[in-house]
Enzyme design. Structure first.
Site, PDB file in Angstrom:
ATOM      1  N   SER A 153      25.430  24.492 -23.094  1.00 29.51           N
ATOM      2  CA  SER A 153      26.052  24.304 -21.780  1.00 29.51           C
ATOM      3  C   SER A 153      25.255  23.232 -21.044  1.00 29.51           C
ATOM      4  O   SER A 153      24.051  23.069 -21.305  1.00 29.51           O
ATOM      5  CB  SER A 153      25.984  25.606 -20.972  1.00 29.51           C
ATOM      6  N   TYR A 182      21.299  32.985 -17.999  1.00 33.55           N
ATOM      7  CA  TYR A 182      22.207  32.095 -18.755  1.00 33.55           C
ATOM      8  C   TYR A 182      21.514  30.770 -19.067  1.00 33.55           C
ATOM      9  O   TYR A 182      21.549  30.285 -20.201  1.00 33.55           O
ATOM     10  CB  TYR A 182      23.471  31.869 -17.926  1.00 33.55           C
TER      11      TYR A 182
HETATM   12  N1  LIG Z   1      33.997  27.773 -19.575  1.00 30.41           N
HETATM   13  C1  LIG Z   1      33.031  26.938 -19.198  1.00 30.41           C
HETATM   14  O1  LIG Z   1      33.109  26.275 -18.149  1.00 30.41           O
HETATM   15  C2  LIG Z   1      31.809  26.786 -20.048  1.00 30.41           C
HETATM   16  C3  LIG Z   1      30.852  25.828 -19.682  1.00 30.41           C
HETATM   17  C4  LIG Z   1      29.721  25.670 -20.451  1.00 30.41           C
HETATM   18  C5  LIG Z   1      29.544  26.437 -21.582  1.00 30.41           C
HETATM   19  N2  LIG Z   1      30.480  27.359 -21.915  1.00 30.41           N
HETATM   20  C6  LIG Z   1      30.237  28.146 -23.124  1.00 30.41           C
HETATM   21  O2  LIG Z   1      31.393  28.139 -23.938  1.00 30.41           O
HETATM   22  C7  LIG Z   1      31.402  29.310 -24.747  1.00 30.41           C
HETATM   23  C8  LIG Z   1      32.764  29.979 -24.654  1.00 30.41           C
HETATM   24  O3  LIG Z   1      32.979  30.369 -23.315  1.00 30.41           O
HETATM   25  P1  LIG Z   1      34.420  30.518 -22.675  1.00 30.41           P
HETATM   26  O4  LIG Z   1      34.351  29.820 -21.394  1.00 30.41           O
HETATM   27  O5  LIG Z   1      35.459  30.155 -23.648  1.00 30.41           O
HETATM   28  O6  LIG Z   1      34.400  32.091 -22.363  1.00 30.41           O
HETATM   29  P2  LIG Z   1      35.421  33.288 -22.628  1.00 30.41           P
HETATM   30  O7  LIG Z   1      34.932  34.376 -21.755  1.00 30.41           O
HETATM   31  O8  LIG Z   1      36.827  32.817 -22.479  1.00 30.41           O
HETATM   32  O9  LIG Z   1      35.173  33.678 -24.159  1.00 30.41           O
HETATM   33  C9  LIG Z   1      34.006  34.331 -24.595  1.00 30.41           C
HETATM   34  C10 LIG Z   1      34.364  35.230 -25.769  1.00 30.41           C
HETATM   35  O10 LIG Z   1      33.151  35.817 -26.284  1.00 30.41           O
HETATM   36  C11 LIG Z   1      33.442  37.164 -26.648  1.00 30.41           C
HETATM   37  N3  LIG Z   1      32.215  37.962 -26.697  1.00 30.41           N
HETATM   38  C12 LIG Z   1      31.489  38.448 -25.645  1.00 30.41           C
HETATM   39  N4  LIG Z   1      30.458  39.183 -26.106  1.00 30.41           N
HETATM   40  C13 LIG Z   1      30.524  39.145 -27.462  1.00 30.41           C
HETATM   41  C14 LIG Z   1      29.742  39.725 -28.492  1.00 30.41           C
HETATM   42  N5  LIG Z   1      28.667  40.496 -28.224  1.00 30.41           N
HETATM   43  N6  LIG Z   1      30.092  39.504 -29.783  1.00 30.41           N
HETATM   44  C15 LIG Z   1      31.195  38.752 -30.077  1.00 30.41           C
HETATM   45  N7  LIG Z   1      31.977  38.199 -29.138  1.00 30.41           N
HETATM   46  C16 LIG Z   1      31.640  38.395 -27.844  1.00 30.41           C
HETATM   47  C17 LIG Z   1      34.414  37.636 -25.570  1.00 30.41           C
HETATM   48  O11 LIG Z   1      35.123  38.798 -25.990  1.00 30.41           O
HETATM   49  C18 LIG Z   1      35.288  36.402 -25.389  1.00 30.41           C
HETATM   50  O12 LIG Z   1      36.426  36.447 -26.249  1.00 30.41           O
HETATM   51  C19 LIG Z   1      30.249  30.172 -24.253  1.00 30.41           C
HETATM   52  O13 LIG Z   1      29.136  29.985 -25.107  1.00 30.41           O
HETATM   53  C20 LIG Z   1      29.957  29.615 -22.872  1.00 30.41           C
HETATM   54  O14 LIG Z   1      28.631  29.817 -22.463  1.00 30.41           O
HETATM   55  C21 LIG Z   1      31.609  27.564 -21.183  1.00 30.41           C
END
Ligand SMILES: NC(=O)c1ccc[n+]([C@@H]2O[C@H](COP(=O)([O-])OP(=O)(O)OC[C@H]3O[C@@H](n4cnc5c(N)ncnc54)[C@H](O)[C@@H]3O)[C@@H](O)[C@H]2O)c1
Length: 257
Positions: free
Chosen positions: A148, A161
């Site tokens: 991130s 985080y």
């Molecule tokens: N959305 C953003 O703006 C953003 C920005 C920077 C980084 N990220 C990173 O992108 C990645 C995906 O995030 P997203 O935004 O798509 O989130 P999201 O919440 O849509 O998806 C996260 C998924 O992880 C699953 N999960 C949670 N705990 C788990 C576990 N213990 N084992 C297996 N699965 C598990 C959840 O059920 C969910 O389906 C993450 O690593 C997040 O930190 C997202």
């Protein structure tokens, strides 16, 4: 084949964690569109099944495996099941996360800290620990870890985080260095603000915060899951076969502001 007429992953087996939602789902679907057999791993079984349905509805190949990435036995079982289903493991996208929102250090409980590190950092460690031997057995493989921009700059009140994602960036370099000689490439992708995911739903419900954030993004729009998926597919494709240990920022120019 993708909308761009490419099928870079035909014959390759790909595991995506956190593939029941957001960026993980989009990446899983994109891999399948480009010919991969995709293992959709998520702690939320129904969400994983919905991703598989989306893939198979258009003729792709995928299987859901309920996985808790913070649990060593669960991650080892995921890798075993992958090899059982598709015979090998070529590509791993460690993407699942969990973290509390808006918590500076003093307000973060020890349980919240442990769970954030457990899912968001240890989850990446476990994916690599149990995935790499399967890749090496097949002659090599490629890993992309979702980091991130929070690992590279400050996200106010995201203490646990930020720590976990900083760890992901460092671990990515360690793996790239140690396993390069065994034909493993390992990179990270660092998204900025991405719309349409579970993680950022609360952010987009707050118009003032969105306006503040948009002013910081050079391209003037939030990222979409497809923006991140395109970077993950590039990094895991042969187009990137001399890139390893890198963290690719995909943030519409937020960090330069
Ligand atoms: N959305 C953003 O703006 C953003 C920005 C920077 C980084 N990220 C990173 O992108 C990645 C995906 O995030 P997203 O935004 O798509 O989130 P999201 O919440 O849509 O998806 C996260 C998924 O992880 C699953 N999960 C949670 N705990 C788990 C576990 N213990 N084992 C297996 N699965 C598990 C959840 O059920 C969910 O389906 C993450 O690593 C997040 O930190 C997202």
């Amino acid at each position: 084949m993708s909308a761009y007429g490419r099928a870079r992953f035909t014959g390759r087996t790909v595991v995506v964690t956190g593939a029941g939602s957001g960026i993980g789902r989009e990446t899983a679907v994109s891999f399948a569109t480009e010919g991969a057999e995709v293992v959709v791993a998520d702690i939320d079984e129904a969400a994983a099944a919905a991703t598989v349905e989306q893939i198979t509805a258009t003729g792709g190949r995928a299987a859901a495996v309920r996985t808790d990435v913070s649990d060593p036995a669960s991650v080892e079982a995921l890798m075993d099941r992958t090899v059982e289903l598709f015979g090998k493991l070529d590509v791993l996208h460690n993407n699942a996360f969990w973290a509390p929102l808006y918590r500076p250090v003093v307000d973060t409980t020890v349980d919240e800290w442990d769970r954030t590190i457990g899912v968001t950092l240890t989850g990446v460690f476990l994916g690599c620990k149990f995935g790499i031997p399967r890749m090496v057995a097949g002659g090599g493989g490629v890993i992309v870890n979702t980091a991130s921009v929070a690992a590279l700059t400050v996200n106010p009140k995201y203490a646990a985080y930020m720590a976990a994602k900083g760890g992901v960036v460092a671990l990515t370099k360690s793996i790239a260095y140690d396993y390069g000689p065994q034909h493993i490439r390992c990179n990270a992708v660092a998204p900025g603000l991405v719309q349409g995911t579970g993680a950022t739903r609360p952010v987009f419900e707050n118009p003032e915060r969105v306006e503040w954030l948009m002013r910081k993004i050079a391209l003037g729009r939030p990222g979409q899951p497809s923006d991140i998926a395109k970077a993950v597919l590039f990094l895991t494709s042969d187009d990137a076969d001399y890139i390893t240990g890198d963290t690719m920022v995909v943030d519409g120019g937020r960090l330069i502001g």
